[in-house]
Write an enzyme that holds these catalytic residues in place. Structure first.
Site, mmCIF file in Angstrom:
data_model
loop_
_atom_site.group_PDB
_atom_site.id
_atom_site.type_symbol
_atom_site.label_atom_id
_atom_site.label_comp_id
_atom_site.label_asym_id
_atom_site.label_seq_id
_atom_site.Cartn_x
_atom_site.Cartn_y
_atom_site.Cartn_z
ATOM 1 N N LYS A 107 -4.855 8.199 19.341
ATOM 2 C CA LYS A 107 -4.805 8.486 17.901
ATOM 3 C C LYS A 107 -6.203 8.434 17.302
ATOM 4 O O LYS A 107 -6.548 9.237 16.417
ATOM 5 C CB LYS A 107 -3.880 7.487 17.201
ATOM 6 C CG LYS A 107 -3.791 7.695 15.690
ATOM 7 C CD LYS A 107 -3.206 9.045 15.329
ATOM 8 C CE LYS A 107 -3.345 9.377 13.839
ATOM 9 N NZ LYS A 107 -2.822 8.347 12.947
ATOM 10 N N GLY A 160 0.802 -1.217 0.000
ATOM 11 C CA GLY A 160 0.000 0.000 0.000
ATOM 12 C C GLY A 160 0.831 1.260 0.000
ATOM 13 O O GLY A 160 1.143 1.803 1.053
ATOM 14 N N PRO A 161 1.222 1.769 -1.169
ATOM 15 C CA PRO A 161 2.066 2.975 -1.249
ATOM 16 C C PRO A 161 1.260 4.264 -1.275
ATOM 17 O O PRO A 161 1.461 5.121 -2.127
ATOM 18 C CB PRO A 161 2.827 2.762 -2.555
ATOM 19 C CG PRO A 161 1.847 2.038 -3.424
ATOM 20 C CD PRO A 161 1.047 1.144 -2.495
ATOM 21 N N GLY A 162 0.319 4.410 -0.332
ATOM 22 C CA GLY A 162 -0.386 5.674 -0.195
ATOM 23 C C GLY A 162 0.472 6.677 0.547
ATOM 24 O O GLY A 162 1.706 6.576 0.556
ATOM 25 N N ALA A 163 -0.160 7.638 1.194
ATOM 26 C CA ALA A 163 0.602 8.692 1.862
ATOM 27 C C ALA A 163 1.540 8.122 2.925
ATOM 28 O O ALA A 163 2.729 8.468 2.977
ATOM 29 C CB ALA A 163 -0.361 9.707 2.480
ATOM 30 N N ASN A 217 -8.252 11.089 14.965
ATOM 31 C CA ASN A 217 -8.831 10.708 13.684
ATOM 32 C C ASN A 217 -10.340 10.910 13.634
ATOM 33 O O ASN A 217 -10.885 11.312 12.604
ATOM 34 C CB ASN A 217 -8.504 9.242 13.375
ATOM 35 C CG ASN A 217 -7.109 9.053 12.824
ATOM 36 O OD1 ASN A 217 -6.442 10.012 12.463
ATOM 37 N ND2 ASN A 217 -6.652 7.818 12.768
ATOM 38 N N GLY A 263 2.227 4.643 3.542
ATOM 39 C CA GLY A 263 3.045 3.553 3.018
ATOM 40 C C GLY A 263 4.163 4.037 2.121
ATOM 41 O O GLY A 263 5.297 3.565 2.203
#
Length: 294
Positions: free
Chosen positions: A179, A12-15, A183, A17
């Site tokens: 956290k 998962g290369p999102g923000a 959120n 990752g």
């Protein structure tokens, strides 16, 4: 003899990752693999200290992959099914799996994929925004917290060369609920599609405080230790942040993508019902955001 590299797969290369993968790839003795839906050439992160770049191996299918030393799960909670497919290929008897996700239910979806002592839940606070595949703006160095056990300490050590503050905590449950308090307030931003600066409006801030107050009540019922002034702390944090900051729930709604609403607000409603703690504010915002997504 050359020592073998530590093999790390980031799913998962999102923000988050993408940022984590790029920082880990700065070490020559780490071999970083990024597991993505669609291919991209490289990673470029605009960090508080300047831009960094990385060219990890990119895989778009799990076919042919072999077990690695570490798997870092950085997918959204609604992507669990596709994540498990990657884990089937990447997890071996010695693989440790770190779960970097929102919410307070990190490990149950992966309990049958690795031994309990190889699973590492992680709370992450790294404000970052994905601008395009492989292109991310990291607004603050941020931090990662894991349980204070052998696997948690080993995971934190992977970031020793980075400005990200990775550390262990003896009370992970409370850190996860803290956290979640941050959120859950962000649902207001997602509902009205306004960035962090909206917290300076006292009307919006009062709704955010109500969401956090319910989170505190449910978290305490679940055994978390949370301060009475946490709602005010959350508002102060939003007001101190960059006014144009956009959280992931807001970004997903604006882009027409699925939202992690259950992990960020729905879980408060669900666990509140189980514990007999009223959560009308969170129930209302969940209903409104679900309706807006229709």
């Amino acid at each position: 003899m050359t020592e073998a590299k530590i093999r790390i797969a980031v799913i998962g290369p999102g923000a988050i990752g993408g940022t984590v993968a790029a920082w880990l790839a700065q070490r020559a003795d780490f071999d970083v693999l990024v597991c993505a839906r669609t291919p991209f050439a490289d990673l470029e992160i605009e960090t508080p200290g300047g831009s960094i770049a990385a060219t990890p191996t990119i895989a778009t299918r799990p076919d042919g992959l072999t077990p690695v030393d570490w798997v870092i799960v950085a997918t959204k909670t609604y992507d669990t099914a596709s994540t498990l497919t990657w884990l089937d290929a990447l997890v071996g008897p010695e693989t440790r799996v770190a779960v970097l996700r929102n919410g307070v239910e990190h490990l149950p979806p992966f309990a049958d994929r690795a031994p309990a002592d190889c699973l590492v839940p992680a709370v992450v606070d790294i404000p970052a925004e994905r601008r395009a595949p492989g292109r991310i703006r990291q607004r603050r160095d941020g931090w990662i917290k894991t349980p204070d056990d052998a696997a948690g300490r080993a995971f934190a050590a992977l970031f020793a060369h980075t400005p990200i503050r990775a550390e262990t905590t003896p009370d992970f449950r409370s850190e996860a609920w803290r956290k979640l308090a941050l959120n859950c307030a962000g649902a207001v931003n997602a509902l009205i599609l306004k960035p962090s600066g909206i917290a300076h409006d006292e009307g919006a801030a009062s709704v955010m405080r109500a969401l956090v107050a319910e989170c505190v009540a449910v978290g305490r019922a679940e055994g978390a230790v949370l301060p009475d002034d946490l709602p005010d702390q959350v508002i102060a944090g939003y007001r101190a942040a960059a006014p144009d900051g956009i959280n992931s729930l807001h970004a997903d709604r604006a882009a027409g993508r699925p939202m992690e609403l259950d992990a960020r607000n729905g879980v408060i409603v669900r666990l509140g019902a189980r514990r007999g703690v009223p959560t009308p504010a969170n129930a209302m915002i969940v209903a409104l955001l679900n309706a807006a997504a229709l």
